[in-house]
Design an enzyme around this catalytic site. Sequence first.
Site, mmCIF file in Angstrom:
data_model
loop_
_atom_site.group_PDB
_atom_site.id
_atom_site.type_symbol
_atom_site.label_atom_id
_atom_site.label_comp_id
_atom_site.label_asym_id
_atom_site.label_seq_id
_atom_site.Cartn_x
_atom_site.Cartn_y
_atom_site.Cartn_z
ATOM 1 N N TYR A 14 1.149 5.755 -0.424
ATOM 2 C CA TYR A 14 0.699 6.954 0.296
ATOM 3 C C TYR A 14 0.913 8.126 -0.661
ATOM 4 C CZ TYR A 14 0.636 9.930 4.596
ATOM 5 O OH TYR A 14 0.364 10.843 5.590
ATOM 6 N N ARG A 42 1.339 16.635 12.682
ATOM 7 C CA ARG A 42 2.603 17.357 12.870
ATOM 8 C C ARG A 42 2.473 18.863 12.685
ATOM 9 N NH1 ARG A 42 3.948 12.774 10.047
ATOM 10 N NH2 ARG A 42 3.582 13.860 8.103
ATOM 11 N N HIS A 90 -4.213 13.978 0.739
ATOM 12 C CA HIS A 90 -4.347 13.095 1.905
ATOM 13 C C HIS A 90 -3.127 13.228 2.811
ATOM 14 C CE1 HIS A 90 -5.263 9.532 4.316
ATOM 15 N NE2 HIS A 90 -4.059 9.059 4.036
ATOM 16 N N TYR A 117 2.583 3.095 15.024
ATOM 17 C CA TYR A 117 3.185 3.349 13.711
ATOM 18 C C TYR A 117 4.634 3.809 13.735
ATOM 19 C CZ TYR A 117 3.014 8.518 13.410
ATOM 20 O OH TYR A 117 3.233 9.849 13.573
ATOM 21 N N GLU A 151 -9.976 12.381 7.721
ATOM 22 C CA GLU A 151 -9.904 13.715 7.116
ATOM 23 C C GLU A 151 -11.259 14.414 7.140
ATOM 24 O OE1 GLU A 151 -7.379 13.508 3.264
ATOM 25 O OE2 GLU A 151 -7.976 11.473 3.757
ATOM 26 N N THR A 184 -4.680 6.884 -0.316
ATOM 27 C CA THR A 184 -5.996 7.507 -0.261
ATOM 28 C C THR A 184 -6.104 8.636 -1.279
ATOM 29 O OG1 THR A 184 -6.044 6.993 2.075
ATOM 30 C CG2 THR A 184 -7.682 8.562 1.290
ATOM 31 N N GLN A 203 -3.302 2.517 14.960
ATOM 32 C CA GLN A 203 -2.247 3.069 14.104
ATOM 33 C C GLN A 203 -1.432 4.146 14.838
ATOM 34 O OE1 GLN A 203 -3.855 4.687 10.473
ATOM 35 N NE2 GLN A 203 -1.876 5.189 9.595
ATOM 36 N N ASP A 246 0.832 -1.195 0.000
ATOM 37 C CA ASP A 246 0.000 0.000 0.000
ATOM 38 C C ASP A 246 0.868 1.247 0.000
ATOM 39 O OD1 ASP A 246 -2.607 1.115 -0.004
ATOM 40 O OD2 ASP A 246 -2.302 1.751 2.062
ATOM 41 N N ARG A 260 -7.538 3.778 13.293
ATOM 42 C CA ARG A 260 -6.707 4.966 13.543
ATOM 43 C C ARG A 260 -6.102 4.998 14.939
ATOM 44 N NH1 ARG A 260 -5.608 6.043 8.485
ATOM 45 N NH2 ARG A 260 -7.446 6.624 7.271
ATOM 46 N N GLU A 314 -9.230 4.081 -2.254
ATOM 47 C CA GLU A 314 -8.030 3.897 -3.062
ATOM 48 C C GLU A 314 -8.372 3.180 -4.359
ATOM 49 O OE1 GLU A 314 -4.514 2.454 -1.142
ATOM 50 O OE2 GLU A 314 -5.083 3.222 0.839
ATOM 51 N N THR A 318 -8.702 -5.686 3.778
ATOM 52 C CA THR A 318 -8.635 -4.791 2.618
ATOM 53 C C THR A 318 -9.680 -5.316 1.639
ATOM 54 O OG1 THR A 318 -6.247 -4.524 2.943
ATOM 55 C CG2 THR A 318 -7.138 -3.871 0.797
ATOM 56 N N ASP A 365 -8.798 0.432 1.896
ATOM 57 C CA ASP A 365 -7.754 0.077 2.863
ATOM 58 C C ASP A 365 -8.283 0.421 4.263
ATOM 59 O OD1 ASP A 365 -5.294 -0.509 4.049
ATOM 60 O OD2 ASP A 365 -4.547 1.527 3.735
ATOM 61 N N LYS A 409 -3.765 -1.931 9.777
ATOM 62 C CA LYS A 409 -4.179 -2.096 8.389
ATOM 63 C C LYS A 409 -4.298 -3.570 8.001
ATOM 64 C CE LYS A 409 -3.221 2.347 7.185
ATOM 65 N NZ LYS A 409 -4.046 3.245 6.370
ATOM 66 N N GLU A 449 -10.385 3.867 3.661
ATOM 67 C CA GLU A 449 -9.557 4.710 2.802
ATOM 68 C C GLU A 449 -9.940 4.405 1.359
ATOM 69 O OE1 GLU A 449 -5.379 4.275 3.763
ATOM 70 O OE2 GLU A 449 -5.527 5.808 5.328
HETATM 71 CA CA CA Z 1 -3.802 3.369 2.613
#
Ligand code: CA
Length: 425
Positions: free
Chosen positions: A128, A142, A133, A244, A364, A350, A240, A126, A237, A201, A257, A233, A253, A199
Site C-alpha cells: 500500500y 477518515r 492512493h 477490513y 478514487e 496502487t 472490503q 500486496d 470495495r 499496480e 489478481t 489487484d 482481494k 487497482e
Molecule cells: Ca492493492
Amino acid sequence: MSGLKRSWVSSANGAGCPFPLNNLPYGVFSTGDQEPRCGVAIGDMILDMAAVQARGLIDLGAPDLFDMPYWNDVMELGPKGWTALRARLLQILAEGAPEQAELAPCLVPMAEAELHMPIAVSEFTDFYAGRHHATNVGTMFRGAENALPPNWLHIPIGYNGRASTVVVSGTDVIRPNGQIKPPGADRPVFGPCARLDFELEVGAIVGGNTEMGQMLSVADADAMIFGYVLLNDWSARDIQAWEYQPLGPFQAKAFATTISPWIVSAAALAPFRTPTPTREVPLLPYLAEPGPTLFDIDLSVAIQPKGAPRATTICRTNYREMYYSAAQQLAHHASSGCAMNVGDLLGSGTVSGPERENRGSMLEISWGGKEPLTLETGESRSFLEDGDTVTLSGAAQGRGYTIGFGACSGTIRPARNFDQRGDHP
Ligand code: CA
C-alpha cells in the site's frame, strides 16, 4: 541511456516496438497442442528457449531449464546466471550475429502463440505504498485530517494475499460474492459485489530464497528481484468496507489478481532507475535507499464495455510516484525473519498520481461513487460492470526505444449464484 540495440529480427527495430533487443522479457507460451514452455519476446516473435537450449546455443550449466511452464528454475540460478542469460541473448539476437541461421527456426510468431503464467507463484503479498492512493482512500474513509495512518510514513504497509488466484492477462474475472452491509442496514447480506474495482499496480518477482531469521539489506533485496510485471489487484470495495477491520482485506482481494504475461528483467529496466521521493520523515536505517530503486515507467488503464467500439483510457500515471520501492518492501518483508522464496510476487500498491487523471482505481476516480466517469463511448461508470474489459499498459521510454510489458487485461463475468457453485469433491 544508450539507444536502440539493433536485432536481426527486423520487427524488433521498428519505432515504438515494445520488445526491442533492449528488452528481452521472459514469458511462457504454447503453440498448437504443444506443452507450455519458456520463451523470450523479440519484436513480434517469441524465441523458443527450449529449442535454443536443445540446439546447444545456450549453456547456463543446467539441463532442461527452459522446457518448463515457468521461469522459476532460471530464477534459482541467481543473479550470475541471469546476467549470463541476458548477455548470451543480447549476443545471439544482435544484428550480424553468426548464430542467426541456426536460431531462426527457434522463432515463433507471437500472433500464433498462447501466453501462460510466466512463473509458479509461491506467495503473493500486496503493499500500500502509493502516497497519493493512500491519501485519497484515507480522505474518503477518515477525512483529510487523518488521511495517512500514523505508521504510513515509516513502514511499507502490506498484507499476505493469495497465490492461488493470480492469473495471466486474458483470464476472465468472475464477479465475487461476499458479505456486504448496505448503508443504514442493521445486518449484512450475502450477494454479488456491487462496487467492483481494479487497482493499477506493478508486481515485483522475487528470484531468490532467504532462510527463516535471515534479514536483507535494501541493496541485497534489490539484487534479488528478477523482474517486474504489471499487476491488477482486483478489489471488491463493498466487501472490503465491511470486512477490513481489524485485520485488513481478506475476501475483497482474494478472488483474482491479474499479471501481464512478460517479466521485464531488472537489467532491462536499469537505464530507467530513479530514486524514491523525498522523505517527509527519515526512514529507519534498515529501509534506507542505497541508490535509486524505483523506475520511470509510464502506466495507464483503459476500460472497454462489452459491445463498445473502443476502449477509453481513464488513468495515466508513472511508477516513480511510489513512496516505497519493491526493494524496500522486500527488505521490510524479510526484516522479521520471514522466509522469502523464488516466485514470491510483491504488489506495489496502487500507483496513483497527484491529479484526477492519475488515479489508479475506480474508487478514487469516482471518489467513492459520488463522481461517476463518462467514457468516450458514452457509458457512465462509478465501478466496473459485467462485460467490462480492463487493460493496464506500461512502457519505459528510452532514447529511440521502448521497453513494453504487454497488456494486463481481464474481462468481468457475472457473479455465480449458489445453483452454479459447482460440485463439491
Ligand atoms: Ca492493492
